[in-house]
Design a protein around this motif. Structure first.
Motif, PDB file in Angstrom:
ATOM      1  N   UNK A 326       0.848  -1.177   0.000  1.00  0.00           N
ATOM      2  CA  UNK A 326       0.000   0.000   0.000  1.00  0.00           C
ATOM      3  C   UNK A 326       0.889   1.235   0.000  1.00  0.00           C
ATOM      4  N   UNK A 327       0.647   2.139  -0.977  1.00  0.00           N
ATOM      5  CA  UNK A 327       1.455   3.356  -1.056  1.00  0.00           C
ATOM      6  C   UNK A 327       0.557   4.593  -1.097  1.00  0.00           C
ATOM      7  N   UNK A 328       1.171   5.741  -0.755  1.00  0.00           N
ATOM      8  CA  UNK A 328       0.508   7.030  -0.947  1.00  0.00           C
ATOM      9  C   UNK A 328      -0.627   7.334   0.001  1.00  0.00           C
ATOM     10  N   UNK A 329      -0.645   6.748   1.171  1.00  0.00           N
ATOM     11  CA  UNK A 329      -1.707   7.062   2.136  1.00  0.00           C
ATOM     12  C   UNK A 329      -1.621   8.535   2.540  1.00  0.00           C
ATOM     13  N   UNK A 330      -2.714   9.275   2.299  1.00  0.00           N
ATOM     14  CA  UNK A 330      -2.761  10.673   2.693  1.00  0.00           C
ATOM     15  C   UNK A 330      -2.896  10.774   4.219  1.00  0.00           C
ATOM     16  N   UNK A 331      -2.403  11.872   4.816  1.00  0.00           N
ATOM     17  CA  UNK A 331      -2.513  12.017   6.272  1.00  0.00           C
ATOM     18  C   UNK A 331      -3.939  11.858   6.784  1.00  0.00           C
TER      19      UNK A 331
END
Length: 367
Positions: A326-331
């Motif tokens: 899983x990549x790019x999880x926003x805050x």
């Protein structure tokens, strides 16, 4: 005013039926109390005043035929309120005095029957329907209706013909007729001779319950059927377009040998997450992928059910022998998932898609 014999006066006063007495010239000289209560005071009036003008010709013809005999004629007579009601008027003339005695029998049954016939005829002439009847041998005894020509026949043309001969090529329809003759009510939709028909076949029984005939109605529903097919085609087209849109909104890209990535954009709901799972797992198997990257960079919002779907997807990928990243999880998404108590242990998460691709390349180079 003519004086009536005492016995006749008593009869008129007590007779429960509407009767009247006239002179040979047609002037009413007496009426029963029953007639007066229902139709008003007729005494002293000429008959022409109480007979409907349109019916006077038929009444006068019956009147002139009396000559000491009796006649009956159906006509409308006026009541006390000026309305006209249908009656059968029976007339009998005395051979001695020439006096004429009349009685009225309400024509309700005939009026109702006439009205029903008119209603049926109006329907048959304006609605795309064919109404018919068969005797116990399957021979047409009645056949009419605007829709007959769509069946390839004219109204009435089938009378006297056997249904088994007229429609011998229509095995299913013939089977329905046989079942109706055996006492079973039938209802079916068929394509017959280029048109769609909804048909009802109903047994007619006598007092002992024996089937004596079958009546049927066939409604031409070709227009409705065509509209239904057009609607179904439009819905199929919409569904195909939606599938294309969903595929474009969440494409599965093979960025490297054995490496898949799914860039997610917008709001991910449970339905969309389930579709992504199905498509991605199929693609993992098809391409024999070793890594599948779920890039969440463009995801705006997520809920508990969706987060659960995504975690299940990563675990399902692992069960197929690949690794889910899983990549790019926003805050905001990370905060939401943490607040929901979503357990991300055992799942590799990286800041960007670029880092996820580097991780895959390092592992493949080292493996």
């Amino acid at each position: 005013m003519t004086t009536l014999p005492k016995p006749l006066e008593e009869l008129l006063a007590h007779c429960p039926e509407p009767i009247f007495v006239t002179s040979a010239e047609g002037t009413i000289v007496g009426t029963s109390a029953s007639l007066e209560r229902s139709l008003g005071a007729w005494a002293g009036k000429p008959l022409k005043e109480v007979i409907h003008p349109s019916d006077w010709g038929a009444f006068e013809a019956a009147w002139t035929k009396l000559r000491g005999g009796q006649e009956a004629v159906r006509c409308r007579v006026r009541d006390a309120g000026g309305e006209y009601l249908g009656f059968t008027v029976a007339l009998r003339q005395s051979t001695e005095s020439g006096t004429i005695y009349g009685s009225l029998r309400h024509d309700t049954g005939r009026t109702r029957l006439r009205t029903q016939v008119q209603l049926l005829q109006t329907i048959l002439e304006n609605v795309p329907i064919m109404v018919w009847a068969l005797d116990t041998e399957g021979v047409f005894t009645y056949h009419d209706g605007k829709a007959s020509e769509a069946m390839g026949v004219k109204p009435g043309e089938l009378i006297g013909r056997s249904a088994f001969d007229a429609f011998r090529e229509l095995k299913e329809s013939i089977g329905s007729v046989r079942r109706a003759l055996a006492g079973e009510t039938q209802h079916h939709v068929d394509n017959v001779r280029g048109a769609w028909w909804e048909t009802w076949e109903m047994p007619v029984r006598d007092e002992q319950g024996t089937v004596t005939a079958v009546v049927g109605a066939s409604l031409n529903i070709s227009g409705a059927k065509q509209a239904e097919e057009e609607l179904r085609a439009k819905l199929d087209l919409i569904e195909r377009q939606q599938r294309v849109i969903r595929a474009l909104s969440t494409p599965i890209i093979q960025v490297w040998d054995h490496v898949l990535t799914v860039p997610m954009v917008g709001v991910i709901d449970s339905a969309r997450a389930a579709e992504i799972m199905q498509s991605l797992l199929n693609e993992v198997v098809r391409t024999r992928a070793r890594y599948a990257i779920l890039d969440m960079t463009g995801v705006d919002a997520i809920d508990t059910a969706t987060a659960s779907h995504l975690l299940s997807l990563v675990r399902a990928i692992q069960l197929l022998g690949a690794e889910g990243i899983v990549t790019g999880l926003q805050p905001s998404i990370a905060q939401t998932m943490a607040g929901l108590g979503v357990d991300l242990s055992g799942i590799l998460t990286l800041a960007t898609l670029r880092e996820g691709l580097k991780q895959c390349m390092r592992k493949m180079a080292g493996g």
